[in-house]
Design an enzyme around this catalytic site. Structure first.
Site, short mmCIF file in Angstrom:
data_model
loop_
_atom_site.label_atom_id
_atom_site.label_comp_id
_atom_site.label_asym_id
_atom_site.label_seq_id
_atom_site.Cartn_x
_atom_site.Cartn_y
_atom_site.Cartn_z
N ILE A 142 4.99 8.92 4.54
CA ILE A 142 6.06 9.85 4.91
C ILE A 142 5.61 10.75 6.06
CG2 ILE A 142 7.22 9.83 2.67
CD1 ILE A 142 5.75 12.48 2.03
N ASP A 181 0.87 -1.18 0.00
CA ASP A 181 0.00 0.00 0.00
C ASP A 181 0.91 1.23 0.00
OD1 ASP A 181 -1.89 1.95 0.35
OD2 ASP A 181 -2.69 1.17 2.24
N GLU A 223 2.66 11.31 11.94
CA GLU A 223 1.35 11.23 12.56
C GLU A 223 0.53 10.08 11.97
OE1 GLU A 223 -0.11 13.16 15.16
OE2 GLU A 223 2.04 13.51 15.43
N CYS A 225 -12.49 22.62 -3.98
CA CYS A 225 -12.25 21.34 -4.65
C CYS A 225 -13.57 20.68 -5.05
CB CYS A 225 -11.45 20.42 -3.75
SG CYS A 225 -9.73 20.93 -3.51
#
Length: 379
Positions: free
Chosen positions: A194, A169, A197, A350
């Site tokens: 990356i 994934d 959290e 968006c």
């Protein structure tokens, strides 16, 4: 105020008035999408700074709109953004993104710092229980949770998962897809991110499952995988790295494997992410076109299926925006009013773009050598 400044403001307002009128948007009107202007400098700022000026002036409280999504739908449906061109901020981003690799390994973690590390509590209050921060699949779904489960199931059906497979994934987020796959299909999953959290929450979510979450860049991957899935990550790869990305996916996929790419796409090649989005939401991001994906996969993969359900992202974003606003009392202890306006603007702008079909959402399924007999792909 001097007569010269008044004249400039009047001239700027007339231009903006004219552009908005073409989109059925009235300043200080009362229809969905109409705007209320509080600072007369708004007009000059928008004409001078383009999308950056529009977004920052909203964050500064210079204007308001009860239905921001309708405002952006009307703007983009008439392609009015193409008539306000040539401003400095847009031009600089366009040039820099072509000269410099904005998504090098050293720069790639900036988007995690700016956006994905904003706080897990914020995203938990906004997203569905599976923490899916990507387009849901609304066919026969009546709420966000149902639509996201349908998206997860759709991905798994297309990948034709079987017990014992090794699945990668790429850009695993908070581990929702990894945990869904591991629980329901008895496969081994490696997820990479990356974001510190995201890694913490993903590891908690996948505790006790056959899942490993790694804090690493896709360029550093090793090994072989029967299935590869990448959801909402390719938008951060960047034009200069497309060939590198697909070469890596090809190298680590088994000869009879399948690779599913789920990403937002642009209608045109050579474009980029809106400069306001680039500064405040997704630094160094970029949307690929069909041609750009095809040019880097030709000779490496056989395209088994290309599925566009971009219209579903409108409903997804509006569901997120409702959750975000409904939970603001809970979250405002950690964020200020400017952040509220910024995030609301991001989600609604968006949504308007997807509603106008300005941008798309693709799931593209690849094999290395073609699946014997072909695929009967899930829908």
């Amino acid at each position: 105020m001097s007569s010269t400044k008044l004249t400039n403001i009047t001239r700027s307002r007339k231009i903006v008035d004219s552009l908005l009128y073409q989109c059925d948007i009235i300043i200080n009107g009362d229809k969905p999408g109409d705007i209320k202007v509080h600072n007369p400098q708004f007009f000059k700022r928008v004409l001078k700074e383009g999308s950056m000026g529009l977004g920052e002036s909203y964050m500064d409280g210079w204007w308001d709109c009860e239905y921001l999504d309708s405002f952006f739908y009307k703007l983009l449906n008439k392609r009015i953004d193409s008539k306000v061109t040539g401003n400095f901020h847009d031009a600089v981003y366009y040039v820099v993104s072509r000269i410099i690799n904005l998504q090098s390994i050293s720069r790639s973690r900036k988007v995690a710092r700016v956006h994905y590390n904003l706080g897990n509590n914020l995203f938990e209050s906004m997203l569905d229980p599976w923490m899916q921060y990507s387009c849901a699949y609304w066919k026969d779904a009546y709420n966000l949770e149902q639509a996201q489960v349908k998206k997860l199931s759709l991905i798994c059906d297309k990948l034709m998962l079987k017990p014992g497979m090794k699945v990668l994934d790429v850009g695993c987020g908070w581990g929702g897809l990894a945990s869904f796959i591991a629980k329901k299909y008895n496969v081994s999953v490696t997820g990479i991110t990356i974001s510190d959290e995201q890694k913490k929450l993903a590891e908690d979510r996948c505790d006790g499952l056959d899942v490993v979450i790694e804090l690493t860049d896709y360029r550093e991957l090793q090994g072989k995988f029967d299935r590869i899935v990448s959801v909402g990550m390719f938008e951060h790869v960047g034009l200069k790295n497309y060939d590198i990305f697909f070469k890596k996916m090809h190298d680590i996929l088994t000869d009879d494997g399948l690779f599913l790419l789920h990403c937002i796409g642009s209608n045109q090649s050579g474009g980029g992410v809106d400069p306001w989005i680039n500064r405040y939401i997704f630094p160094n991001g970029r949307l690929p076109s069909i041609q750009e994906i095809v040019s880097c996969t030709e000779g490496r993969f056989i395209m088994e299926d290309w599925h566009n359900f971009g219209a579903d992202y409108d409903m997804t974003l509006m569901a997120w925006d409702k959750n975000f606003l409904d939970n603001w009392e809970y979250n405002k202890k950690d964020y200020d009013e400017r952040f509220l306006r910024m995030f609301h603007y991001y989600l609604c702008s968006c949504a308007g773009a997807f509603r106008a079909r300005e941008i798309q959402l693709w799931q593209v399924l690849f094999s290395k050598n073609g699946v014997r007999g072909g695929l009967r792909v899930a829908r």
